[in-house]
Design an enzyme around this catalytic site. Structure first.
Site, PDB file in Angstrom:
ATOM      1  CG  HIS A 259      -1.785  -1.190   1.349  1.00  0.00           C
ATOM      2  ND1 HIS A 259      -2.962  -1.366   0.662  1.00  0.00           N
ATOM      3  CD2 HIS A 259      -1.607  -2.318   2.099  1.00  0.00           C
ATOM      4  CE1 HIS A 259      -3.484  -2.540   0.978  1.00  0.00           C
ATOM      5  NE2 HIS A 259      -2.680  -3.142   1.844  1.00  0.00           N
TER       6      HIS A 259
ATOM      7  CB  SER B  81      14.586  21.452 -16.799  1.00  0.00           C
ATOM      8  OG  SER B  81      13.785  22.604 -16.948  1.00  0.00           O
TER       9      SER B  81
ATOM     10  CE  LYS C 146      13.344  18.518 -12.314  1.00  0.00           C
ATOM     11  NZ  LYS C 146      12.144  18.884 -13.107  1.00  0.00           N
TER      12      LYS C 146
ATOM     13  CD  GLU D  18       9.080  11.502 -16.237  1.00  0.00           C
ATOM     14  OE1 GLU D  18       9.057  11.961 -15.095  1.00  0.00           O
ATOM     15  OE2 GLU D  18       9.302  12.203 -17.254  1.00  0.00           O
TER      16      GLU D  18
ATOM     17  CE1 TYR E  59      -8.630 -11.230 -44.898  1.00  0.00           C
ATOM     18  CE2 TYR E  59     -10.111 -10.383 -46.593  1.00  0.00           C
ATOM     19  CZ  TYR E  59      -9.000 -10.237 -45.797  1.00  0.00           C
ATOM     20  OH  TYR E  59      -8.244  -9.094 -45.880  1.00  0.00           O
TER      21      TYR E  59
ATOM     22  CE  LYS F 208      -2.157  -6.994 -43.108  1.00  0.00           C
ATOM     23  NZ  LYS F 208      -3.394  -7.715 -42.736  1.00  0.00           N
TER      24      LYS F 208
END
Length: 475
Positions: A164, A285, A291, A298, A325, A333
């Site tokens: 937690h 930055s 920074k 990310e 088909y 694709k």
């Protein structure tokens, strides 16, 4: 030369040209050109299979194979030729037929005897997925090797394990790293399942009903490297479960990468300071000179939505299709190709970033030394003295509450206070508690004790080596 009014694969029944916008809309060569090597491989196998049926003579087979080899070489050495020659190609099948006709004249049109683009694209796509799964397996092997290196290098470093997002119990950093490694090991199993699902050859299925010329389907499958043939022609041309399986495996990998990224992003923050971001996998930055941002992690976390979206998109495409088909299947694709490429790059970046990361052992040990993390150990010690665990849990909970009131660590409470809370609490209880002792007690398979983690490292290394030997790849 043939009486054909154009080079379309389907134009004989039509008098008027297709609408120009629709014609551009329905073409797929811009993305299915990626299947060109597989298309040529299938064409080679088909040319050989047509000889026993009497459709091709031995000479025609040799001429067709030579022309296909020439096309393959031209495409490999001159990518610009694919752009120019394929400018008017409807799809990869059309492209190869146009190139064959240019090389062979009318003989180039004979190769399509008894077959349909429906089975061709299913076969090409299956071959791609089999190769793609193998490529992704190699990438995961490299990532798992990076986990092994870090787990070995940091075996003596404890950290605060959490549940937690709250401090819970001490664990080893290596145990944490191996937890992530186990997730990626499961991903390898899912990749194997996806490759096995794709490993069935549809050639000989025709458009939906099968082949009229007695094609030796098993011989074609063997020539292409399939272990078996599909068992129902109608299913074969419409089945995309293998693509779903591969996308599911990719979505699992991306999800596990995203969780790893989230951990490393948090650990790199000032609040945690558990690790030092490698400059090679970070950015700065444009405004703030101080920074160093975890952009590699990310971006991995951010790209995960694309992979999940590709899986959901194909599921949505397939859910309402009638049997056989349908042209909707052209939409299978592009998302799979994109998901494969993204995951390949995500795994490679994660491997580099993980391998270059330096862990702050001092900070990790300090966090693991928080006395609150030893509360469970205290309860376990009381259990060893004969107190039922639920009572022991309450006693230690009362102890922690009292320590909070006094704003001191619970291990600093005086003996008198301990006795007030419970006669079972002795000073030697506190003395027996330590991070190292807590870790050592978890000596079960899969636990965080140093010996257990050493065994887990050896086991993962053995599994990697075994799989590498099996596939002929480097671990």
């Amino acid at each position: 030369m043939s009486g054909r009014k154009d080079d379309r694969l389907w134009g004989g029944r039509f008098e008027r040209e297709p609408d120009a916008q629709f014609d551009r809309f329905q073409r797929s060569f811009a993305f299915d050109r990626r299947l060109l090597p597989y298309e040529i491989a299938v064409d080679r196998a088909w040319a050989k299979a047509l000889e026993p049926t009497g459709i091709f003579t031995a000479t025609e087979v040799r001429q067709t194979l030579t022309a296909l080899d020439k096309i393959a070489k031209h495409a490999k050495t001159d990518p610009a030729w694919i752009d120019s020659f394929g400018a008017n190609a409807e799809d990869v099948h059309h492209f190869v037929e146009k190139a064959l006709v240019e090389e062979l004249g009318p003989l180039g049109w004979k190769l399509h005897t008894g077959r349909s683009r429906n089975e061709l694209i299913a076969t090409d796509f299956r071959l791609f997925v089999m190769d793609a799964a193998e490529e992704t397996q190699r990438g995961l092997a490299n990532l798992l090797s990076a986990f092994l290196v870090q787990a070995k290098a940091n075996l003596g470093v404890p950290m605060a394990g959490t549940t937690h997002m709250q401090h819970a119990q001490p664990i080893l950093l290596s145990h944490f790293l191996l937890a992530h490694a186990e997730a990626f090991t499961r991903d390898r199993t899912r990749l194997e399942h996806a490759a096995a699902g794709a490993d069935a050859c549809p050639m000989g299925s025709g458009a939906l009903a099968g082949n009229s010329f007695g094609i030796a389907r098993n011989a074609v499958a063997k020539e292409l490297g399939f272990s078996r043939i599909t068992l129902n022609s109608l299913d074969a041309v419409s089945d995309r479960d293998f693509a779903l399986d591969y996308l599911f495996a990719l979505a699992g990998i991306a999800t596990h990468l995203s969780r790893l990224a989230e951990d490393f992003i948090l650990f790199a923050s000032e609040e945690f300071s558990y690790l030092i971001l490698p400059e090679e996998y970070s950015t700065g930055s444009s405004l703030m000179p101080q920074k160093k941002n975890p952009d590699s992690w990310e971006l991995i976390r951010g790209k995960t939505g694309r992979i999940t979206g590709a899986l959901v998109g194909l599921l949505t495409t397939l859910k309402g299709l009638p049997t056989s088909y349908q042209r909707d299947l052209q939409e299978d694709k592009e998302p799979l190709f994109a998901a494969h490429d993204q995951v390949r790059d995500m795994v490679a970046v994660a491997t580099g970033a993980l391998g270059s990361t330096k862990f702050n052992a001092e900070r990790l040990r300090a966090a693991a030394s928080n006395s609150a993390l030893l509360a469970t150990e205290a309860a376990d010690d009381l259990v060893r003295k004969g107190i039922p665990f639920r009572h022991a849990h309450d006693i230690v909970g009362n102890l922690l509450r009292e320590a909070e009131k006094q704003s001191v660590p619970w291990t600093a409470l005086p003996r008198e206070t301990l006795k007030k809370i419970s006669p079972a609490l002795e000073a030697d209880l506190v003395k027996s508690l330590s991070v190292d002792a807590a870790l050592a007690r978890k000596q079960v398979p899969g636990g965080t004790a140093p010996e257990s983690v050493r065994s887990a490292i050896a086991d993962l290394e053995a599994r990697l080596n075994k799989k590498a030997i099996k596939t002929g790849a480097k671990p």
